[in-house]
Design a protein around this motif. Structure first.
Motif, PDB file in Angstrom:
ATOM      1  N   GLY A  18      18.208  -7.164  50.773  1.00  0.00           N
ATOM      2  CA  GLY A  18      17.207  -6.558  51.654  1.00  0.00           C
ATOM      3  C   GLY A  18      16.397  -5.508  50.939  1.00  0.00           C
ATOM      4  N   PRO A  19      15.295  -5.089  51.559  1.00  0.00           N
ATOM      5  CA  PRO A  19      14.415  -4.112  50.907  1.00  0.00           C
ATOM      6  C   PRO A  19      15.001  -2.710  50.951  1.00  0.00           C
ATOM      7  N   SER A  20      14.418  -1.835  50.184  1.00  0.00           N
ATOM      8  CA  SER A  20      14.853  -0.451  50.139  1.00  0.00           C
ATOM      9  C   SER A  20      14.745   0.170  51.527  1.00  0.00           C
ATOM     10  N   GLY A  21      15.777   0.891  51.915  1.00  0.00           N
ATOM     11  CA  GLY A  21      15.759   1.563  53.217  1.00  0.00           C
ATOM     12  C   GLY A  21      16.190   0.667  54.373  1.00  0.00           C
ATOM     13  N   GLY A  22      16.566  -0.580  54.067  1.00  0.00           N
ATOM     14  CA  GLY A  22      16.929  -1.537  55.129  1.00  0.00           C
ATOM     15  C   GLY A  22      18.304  -1.295  55.730  1.00  0.00           C
ATOM     16  N   GLY A  23      19.122  -0.457  55.081  1.00  0.00           N
ATOM     17  CA  GLY A  23      20.440  -0.131  55.640  1.00  0.00           C
ATOM     18  C   GLY A  23      21.610  -0.762  54.885  1.00  0.00           C
ATOM     19  N   LYS A  24      21.368  -1.223  53.652  1.00  0.00           N
ATOM     20  CA  LYS A  24      22.427  -1.919  52.896  1.00  0.00           C
ATOM     21  C   LYS A  24      23.558  -0.961  52.525  1.00  0.00           C
ATOM     22  N   THR A  25      23.203   0.182  51.931  1.00  0.00           N
ATOM     23  CA  THR A  25      24.248   1.137  51.519  1.00  0.00           C
ATOM     24  C   THR A  25      24.987   1.666  52.749  1.00  0.00           C
ATOM     25  N   THR A  26      24.239   1.920  53.816  1.00  0.00           N
ATOM     26  CA  THR A  26      24.887   2.416  55.039  1.00  0.00           C
ATOM     27  C   THR A  26      25.898   1.387  55.544  1.00  0.00           C
ATOM     28  N   THR A  27      25.549   0.103  55.476  1.00  0.00           N
ATOM     29  CA  THR A  27      26.477  -0.949  55.932  1.00  0.00           C
ATOM     30  C   THR A  27      27.763  -0.929  55.098  1.00  0.00           C
ATOM     31  N   ASP A  51      27.652  -1.776  45.299  1.00  0.00           N
ATOM     32  CA  ASP A  51      26.307  -1.370  45.725  1.00  0.00           C
ATOM     33  C   ASP A  51      25.345  -1.407  44.544  1.00  0.00           C
ATOM     34  N   GLU A  52      24.510  -2.407  44.464  1.00  0.00           N
ATOM     35  CA  GLU A  52      23.541  -2.598  43.379  1.00  0.00           C
ATOM     36  C   GLU A  52      24.143  -2.222  42.022  1.00  0.00           C
ATOM     37  N   PRO A  53      25.274  -2.835  41.657  1.00  0.00           N
ATOM     38  CA  PRO A  53      25.978  -2.387  40.458  1.00  0.00           C
ATOM     39  C   PRO A  53      25.241  -2.681  39.160  1.00  0.00           C
ATOM     40  N   SER A  68      22.681   6.060  63.619  1.00  0.00           N
ATOM     41  CA  SER A  68      21.392   6.758  63.554  1.00  0.00           C
ATOM     42  C   SER A  68      21.550   8.012  62.723  1.00  0.00           C
ATOM     43  N   TYR A  69      20.475   8.396  62.059  1.00  0.00           N
ATOM     44  CA  TYR A  69      20.407   9.694  61.392  1.00  0.00           C
ATOM     45  C   TYR A  69      19.242  10.450  62.012  1.00  0.00           C
ATOM     46  N   ASP A  70      19.484  11.633  62.467  1.00  0.00           N
ATOM     47  CA  ASP A  70      18.432  12.485  63.064  1.00  0.00           C
ATOM     48  C   ASP A  70      17.624  11.700  64.105  1.00  0.00           C
ATOM     49  N   GLY A  71      18.307  10.963  64.946  1.00  0.00           N
ATOM     50  CA  GLY A  71      17.637  10.236  66.024  1.00  0.00           C
ATOM     51  C   GLY A  71      16.959   8.950  65.573  1.00  0.00           C
ATOM     52  N   ARG A  72      17.043   8.623  64.287  1.00  0.00           N
ATOM     53  CA  ARG A  72      16.395   7.395  63.796  1.00  0.00           C
ATOM     54  C   ARG A  72      17.452   6.325  63.551  1.00  0.00           C
ATOM     55  N   ALA A  73      17.304   5.186  64.239  1.00  0.00           N
ATOM     56  CA  ALA A  73      18.309   4.125  64.115  1.00  0.00           C
ATOM     57  C   ALA A  73      18.211   3.462  62.741  1.00  0.00           C
ATOM     58  N   VAL A  74      19.317   3.444  62.020  1.00  0.00           N
ATOM     59  CA  VAL A  74      19.358   2.836  60.689  1.00  0.00           C
ATOM     60  C   VAL A  74      20.064   1.479  60.758  1.00  0.00           C
ATOM     61  N   LEU A  75      21.142   1.393  61.544  1.00  0.00           N
ATOM     62  CA  LEU A  75      21.790   0.110  61.829  1.00  0.00           C
ATOM     63  C   LEU A  75      21.710  -0.128  63.332  1.00  0.00           C
TER      64      LEU A  75
END
Ligand SMILES: Nc1ncnc2c1ncn2[C@@H]1O[C@H](COP(=O)(O)OP(=O)(O)OP(=O)(O)O)[C@@H](O)[C@H]1O
Ligand SMILES: [Mg+2]
Length: 375
Positions: A35-44, A157-159, A11-18
């Protein structure tokens, strides 16, 4: 070696990302995270590499838990979206960087750097600095830099996102053949479903911090599991239906996405996934829909639904009509010899075996003879 994520949450700032994300990637596999933008790909990817610390869950490489290992101990090569080359180092020194950090010097270092510069076809540019390179050359340098340390896992990551279509195609083909040659387990992030099909041995569709489906590319296209996956890979026509009656070969279903006052029933092939009272999603390929004029005769074997053309678009391969069938719209390919106008009333016709359920292959579960038809 393979890489396994087990119940990863972040989570970032209380918001679950994964959200309790599970993912098992096999040794030597080319795995695409789509996946779409903001879906958590880079975080994964970042959790895999150890650049981001998960709140809970574990990362294992080759069966060994690496959750507490720093990034440099995980034997991972990372290619970032913006290349992240060192601006003050030449191509050669950028590639050599990881070897120097690992205290590999002299002849062995030069041999390894030259080998990977040659694999990615960038030997001639080895004396140049990043600002003297094209986008494709920067990409190749970043790839050589990640590969030269002979990682167990290659993360990308989206190379290709900053490359033009032609360079993208060349670099993509080269990447695939280098990956096959050296057999490095690869996780490649993209939001482009065409790229996923061309590169992936398997594809995971990531939505809102969870894996919605993992499948080989062709199975993903023929058997998407959820409406999100289907829409994301470009399936346009999805009908929500509920079962009314089933007989030996066919089922009669009501289109429930139309309002209650718009009761339309159709006959469809009987799939094992059908159950009474259950709402299921059916998709139909635009080419399997035939438009007929109101006064034209329609074969009794076909379904026919009254519709009104609300828009015509050109998708590059020909014209498509968007037809309102009473609260739901469907895309239909318009044959070259069918001249129709916007706001014209038409019959939307299709064979009972044209619709296919969004089943995630469940439709095959019972008997092989009941397999879903391929589109
Ligand atoms: N360091 C951070 N601090 C706060 N929020 C973050 C941080 N990193 C990511 N996020 C948030 O986490 C969510 C997922 O981000 P992530 O970068 O993993 O998405 P993505 O799937 O890679 O998207 P894109 O396709 O746009 O690159 C986003 O809502 C993002 O704003
Ligand atoms: Mg990203």
């Amino acid at each position: 070696m393979g890489i396994t994520l087990e119940k990863i949450s972040k989570s970032y700032d209380g918001r679950a990302v994964l959200k309790n994300l599970n993912l098992e990637i096999n040794q030597g596999e080319f795995h695409v995270l789509l996946g779409p933008s903001g879906g958590g790909k880079t975080t994964t990817l970042s959790v895999m590499a150890g650049l981001t610390e998960q709140d809970s869950g574990s990362v294992s490489i080759g069966g060994q838990d690496v959750s507490n290992l720093s990034p440099d101990k995980r034997r991972i090569g990372f290619v970032f979206q913006d290349h992240a080359l060192f601006p003050h180092l030449t191509v050669f020194d950028n590639v050599a960087y990881g070897l120097r950090v690992r205290r590999i010097k002299g002849h062995e270092m030069t041999r390894k750097v030259e080998n990977y510069l040659s694999k990615v076809s960038i030997v001639k540019e080895k004396g140049k600095f990043p600002h003297q390179l094209s986008g494709g050359q920067k990409q190749r340098t970043a790839l050589a830099r990640a590969l030269v340390i002979e990682p167990e896992i290659l993360l990308m990551d989206e190379p290709m996102s900053s490359l033009d279509a032609m360079t993208k195609e060349t670099v993509r083909d080269e990447l695939k053949s280098i990956q096959q040659e050296i057999g490095v387990t690869t996780v490649y992030v993209t939001h482009d479903h065409n790229e996923a099909v061309l590169l992936g041995d398997r594809v995971s569709v990531l939505n809102n911090g969870r894996v919605e489906q993992i499948e080989s590319p062709s199975e993903l296209f023929h058997h998407p599991k959820t409406e999100f996956v289907a829409r994301f890979i470009g399936i346009k026509n999805i009908l929500k239906v509920s079962l009314i009656e089933i007989n030996n070969h066919e089922a009669t279903v009501r289109i429930s996405s139309n309002g209650p006052d718009q009761s339309v029933t159709i006959r469809v092939k009987k799939y094992p996934i059908f159950g009474k009272g259950k709402e299921i999603n059916l998709c139909i390929h635009p080419k399997k829909i035939m438009l007929k004029r109101e006064d034209e005769a329609v074969d009794d074997n076909l379904n026919r639904i009254r519709g009104k053309i609300v828009k015509k678009t050109n998708n590059g391969n020909g014209f498509m009509a968007i037809v309102d069938i009473g609260g739901t719209t469907l895309y239909a390919a318009i044959p070259t010899n069918f001249d129709c106008k916007v706001y014209e009333n038409v019959w939307v016709c299709f064979a009972p075996d044209a619709p296919h359920p969004l089943c995630g292959k469940k439709c095959r579960a019972a008997e092989t003879k009941r397999r879903c038809l391929k589109e």
